[in-house]
Design a protein around this motif. Structure first.
Motif, PDB file in Angstrom:
ATOM      1  N   PHE A 179       0.374  -1.244   0.118  1.00 34.07           N
ATOM      2  CA  PHE A 179       0.164   0.215   0.216  1.00 34.07           C
ATOM      3  C   PHE A 179       0.793   1.163   0.085  1.00 34.07           C
ATOM      4  O   PHE A 179       0.669   2.187  -0.749  1.00 34.07           O
ATOM      5  N   TYR A 180       1.372   1.158   1.268  1.00 34.29           N
ATOM      6  CA  TYR A 180       2.616   2.080   0.950  1.00 34.29           C
ATOM      7  C   TYR A 180       4.020   2.586   0.254  1.00 34.29           C
ATOM      8  O   TYR A 180       4.144   3.293  -0.894  1.00 34.29           O
ATOM      9  N   THR A 181       3.830   1.408  -0.308  1.00 30.53           N
ATOM     10  CA  THR A 181       4.915   1.384  -1.496  1.00 30.53           C
ATOM     11  C   THR A 181       4.721   2.594  -2.564  1.00 30.53           C
ATOM     12  O   THR A 181       5.224   3.192  -3.326  1.00 30.53           O
ATOM     13  N   TYR A 182       3.904   1.977  -3.165  1.00 32.80           N
ATOM     14  CA  TYR A 182       3.567   2.395  -4.436  1.00 32.80           C
ATOM     15  C   TYR A 182       2.127   3.272  -4.110  1.00 32.80           C
ATOM     16  O   TYR A 182       2.418   4.890  -5.039  1.00 32.80           O
ATOM     17  N   ASN A 183       1.811   4.119  -2.870  1.00 34.22           N
ATOM     18  CA  ASN A 183       1.178   5.200  -3.065  1.00 34.22           C
ATOM     19  C   ASN A 183       2.362   6.700  -3.067  1.00 34.22           C
ATOM     20  O   ASN A 183       2.372   7.834  -2.809  1.00 34.22           O
ATOM     21  N   MET A 184       3.272   5.826  -2.430  1.00 31.31           N
ATOM     22  CA  MET A 184       4.461   7.041  -2.226  1.00 31.31           C
ATOM     23  C   MET A 184       4.716   7.544  -3.655  1.00 31.31           C
ATOM     24  O   MET A 184       5.191   9.273  -3.657  1.00 31.31           O
ATOM     25  N   TYR A 185       4.283   6.531  -4.897  1.00 32.27           N
ATOM     26  CA  TYR A 185       4.822   7.404  -5.935  1.00 32.27           C
ATOM     27  C   TYR A 185       3.813   8.265  -6.773  1.00 32.27           C
ATOM     28  O   TYR A 185       3.873   9.407  -6.650  1.00 32.27           O
ATOM     29  N   LYS A 186       2.575   8.203  -5.984  1.00 30.30           N
ATOM     30  CA  LYS A 186       1.641   9.455  -5.972  1.00 30.30           C
ATOM     31  C   LYS A 186       1.567  11.098  -5.504  1.00 30.30           C
ATOM     32  O   LYS A 186       1.725  11.633  -5.365  1.00 30.30           O
ATOM     33  N   GLU A 187       2.600  10.800  -3.835  1.00 28.94           N
ATOM     34  CA  GLU A 187       2.505  12.000  -3.476  1.00 28.94           C
ATOM     35  C   GLU A 187       3.477  12.733  -4.103  1.00 28.94           C
ATOM     36  O   GLU A 187       3.472  13.281  -4.257  1.00 28.94           O
ATOM     37  N   GLY A 188       4.568  11.725  -4.874  1.00 29.83           N
ATOM     38  CA  GLY A 188       5.895  12.453  -5.566  1.00 29.83           C
ATOM     39  C   GLY A 188       5.260  12.809  -6.793  1.00 29.83           C
ATOM     40  O   GLY A 188       5.996  13.442  -7.771  1.00 29.83           O
ATOM     41  N   TYR A 189       4.458  12.477  -7.458  1.00 32.07           N
ATOM     42  CA  TYR A 189       4.178  13.133  -9.359  1.00 32.07           C
ATOM     43  C   TYR A 189       3.826  14.234  -9.159  1.00 32.07           C
ATOM     44  O   TYR A 189       4.892  14.754 -10.177  1.00 32.07           O
ATOM     45  N   PRO A 190       3.366  15.215  -8.364  1.00 31.75           N
ATOM     46  CA  PRO A 190       3.057  16.217  -8.994  1.00 31.75           C
ATOM     47  C   PRO A 190       4.794  17.217  -9.496  1.00 31.75           C
ATOM     48  O   PRO A 190       4.750  18.078  -9.809  1.00 31.75           O
TER      49      PRO A 190
END
Length: 460
Positions: A179-190
């Motif tokens: 869960f946190y591995t892949y949602n971390m990428y969303k946090e950094g995406y912008p």
């Protein structure tokens, strides 16, 4: 499915029914091929639980009557990896340090969740380049790609749960890792998207882009030292700090990365968001080290930061370490005398850094015999600098190398022993001179500091 997930699925089928735990005794043992240290150290969080020496066959053994169930990590210097331990586990590992993570295999009672965490780690490393390319994509397509990768791993976890009797805590750690591995990428995406495309999308993300945030927890000690979780929270704090500052602060220059203003924003976000004490302390420490070590701000701004830090986290479990770092940086500002740390010359005589620098414009650089590649690169760089900028005296200070090895390296490398010294007390040296990163050098005019945070590969 990538190859790691395929292997992992086959492994789970073969391992079905192997995790019965008849008692509370815990055994953790293994064999290390090509060892790089003579021991294995077991940690829970940042506390040492125990250490075990390698025997003549490079094997080790930990035995406990019972254990606090949860996530641990073991260190075989310089490598570190996770292990999840519960009462009744009897886990055996085998690894080769030449290919540490890729060669590591867990077997025995408790193997299932540990192999899952390891294979997830390896799969994520394999995906890294592909994911970096996704940051060019528009938000909807990026989210679809990341969600697809996450779904693949959760499907493997579902298979594992159906084939093995995971405990509640094992299941929680395994799910959180995905869960946190892949949602971390969303946090950094912008922000990574903006760096690549120059397009600002913070205010243009789909309404459901951050839907997962409703499931985030900031009050679970079991997750505090889970690397995917910790990395996620750091990215989340940075994201929220940027957005809050963008909305509330007038000057765009104030929200530049790694400056005083932005770092203070992060401290306040952490203070308001995080309930779990150990996680909160670790995050505060991360912000302090990022700011003090990487920004190289003025003495006045450093003082403002540390005062603000103390206001919010005066009882931080890392406060002594952070204060020591602050004082060390304060003492090596420009126009101050280089600290009077004593080092040893080739004959074992003690001499202080001000004495070494007293008659010359000096560049102090650092190297270690542990990292031979770094040593060879540094030697080539110093040879080049000596030709290009002969007005400086180039002085090498060796760290963490045994005396005999140090002398042998000097003799085989052709370095002039008269300009080479060894630090007898690594901790004292690094605290006084803030030796980070190892490519750092200190430029002095006689014994007075010109720049204590120069890079030996940069301009002097």
């Amino acid at each position: 499915m990538n190859k790691h997930l395929l292997y992992l699925s086959l492994f789970f089928l073969a391992a079905c029914g192997s995790n019965e735990k008849p008692n509370s005794n815990v055994h953790f043992s293994g064999e290390i091929v090509n060892p790089t240290s003579n021991q294995v150290v077991l940690y829970k969080g940042d506390e040492i639980i125990d250490s075990a020496k390698l025997d003549d066959n490079n094997r080790f053994l930990f035995t406990f009557d019972s254990i606090s169930e949860g996530l641990y990590h073991f260190n075989h210097d310089p490598e570190v990896q996770y292990i999840f331990l519960e009462n009744g586990d009897s886990i055996v590992i085998r690894l080769n340090t030449v290919d540490f993570d890729e060669s590591l295999i867990f077997s025995g009672r408790g193997e299932e969740v540990n192999n899952f965490l390891l294979e997830l780690f390896l799969a994520n490393e394999e995906e890294a380049l592909k994911i970096r390319s996704y940051y060019w994509l528009e938000p909807e397509e990026f989210a679809q790609k990341i969600d697809s990768l996450k779904a693949d791993k959760l499907a493997v976890l579902d298979d594992l749960k159906s084939e093995s009797e995971l405990s509640e805590k094992e299941e929680k750690i395994a799910f959180a890792s995905v869960f946190y591995t892949y949602n971390m990428y969303k946090e950094g995406y912008p922000f990574r998207h903006r760096r690549r495309t120059k397009n600002e999308v913070v205010d243009e993300l789909p309404d459901n882009f951050y839907d997962y945030r409703s499931e985030i927890t900031f009050n679970d000690n079991d997750l505090t030292y889970l690397r995917p979780y910790y990395n996620f929270v750091k990215n989340h704090v940075g994201n929220l700090s940027y957005v809050h500052c963008s909305n509330d602060c007038d000057d765009d220059e104030l929200i530049a990365r790694n400056n005083l203003h932005f770092s203070k924003h992060k401290l306040h976000i952490i203070d308001s968001l995080v309930a779990e004490k150990e996680l909160k302390d670790n995050l505060f420490r991360n912000v302090a080290f990022d700011y003090l070590l990487k920004v190289h701000d003025s003495e006045e701004n450093n003082e403002q930061f540390i005062n603000g830090f103390h206001e919010l986290s005066s009882n931080n479990r890392h406060i002594e370490e952070i204060n020591t770092l602050y004082e060390g940086i304060k003492n090596i500002q420009p126009n101050k005398t280089i600290p009077g740390i004593q080092v040893l010359d080739f004959d074992g005589n003690k001499i202080s850094l001000p004495e070494i620098a007293s008659d010359n414009n000096t560049v102090f650089y650092f190297w270690s015999g542990i990292d031979r590649k770094h040593f060879e690169n540094i030697k080539k760089r110093i040879d080049k600098l000596s030709e290009e900028k002969p007005k400086y005296n180039y002085v090498g200070i060796n760290i963490k190398t045994e005396e005999g090895h140090w002398k042998a390296l000097l003799e085989s490398s052709g370095l002039d022993p008269k300009n080479q010294y060894r630090a007898p007390n690594f901790d004292e040296l690094t605290k006084a001179l803030i030796v980070y990163p190892l490519n750092k050098c200190i430029v002095t005019k006689k014994e007075v500091i010109v720049d204590a945070f120069a890079n030996v590969y940069g301009p002097l």
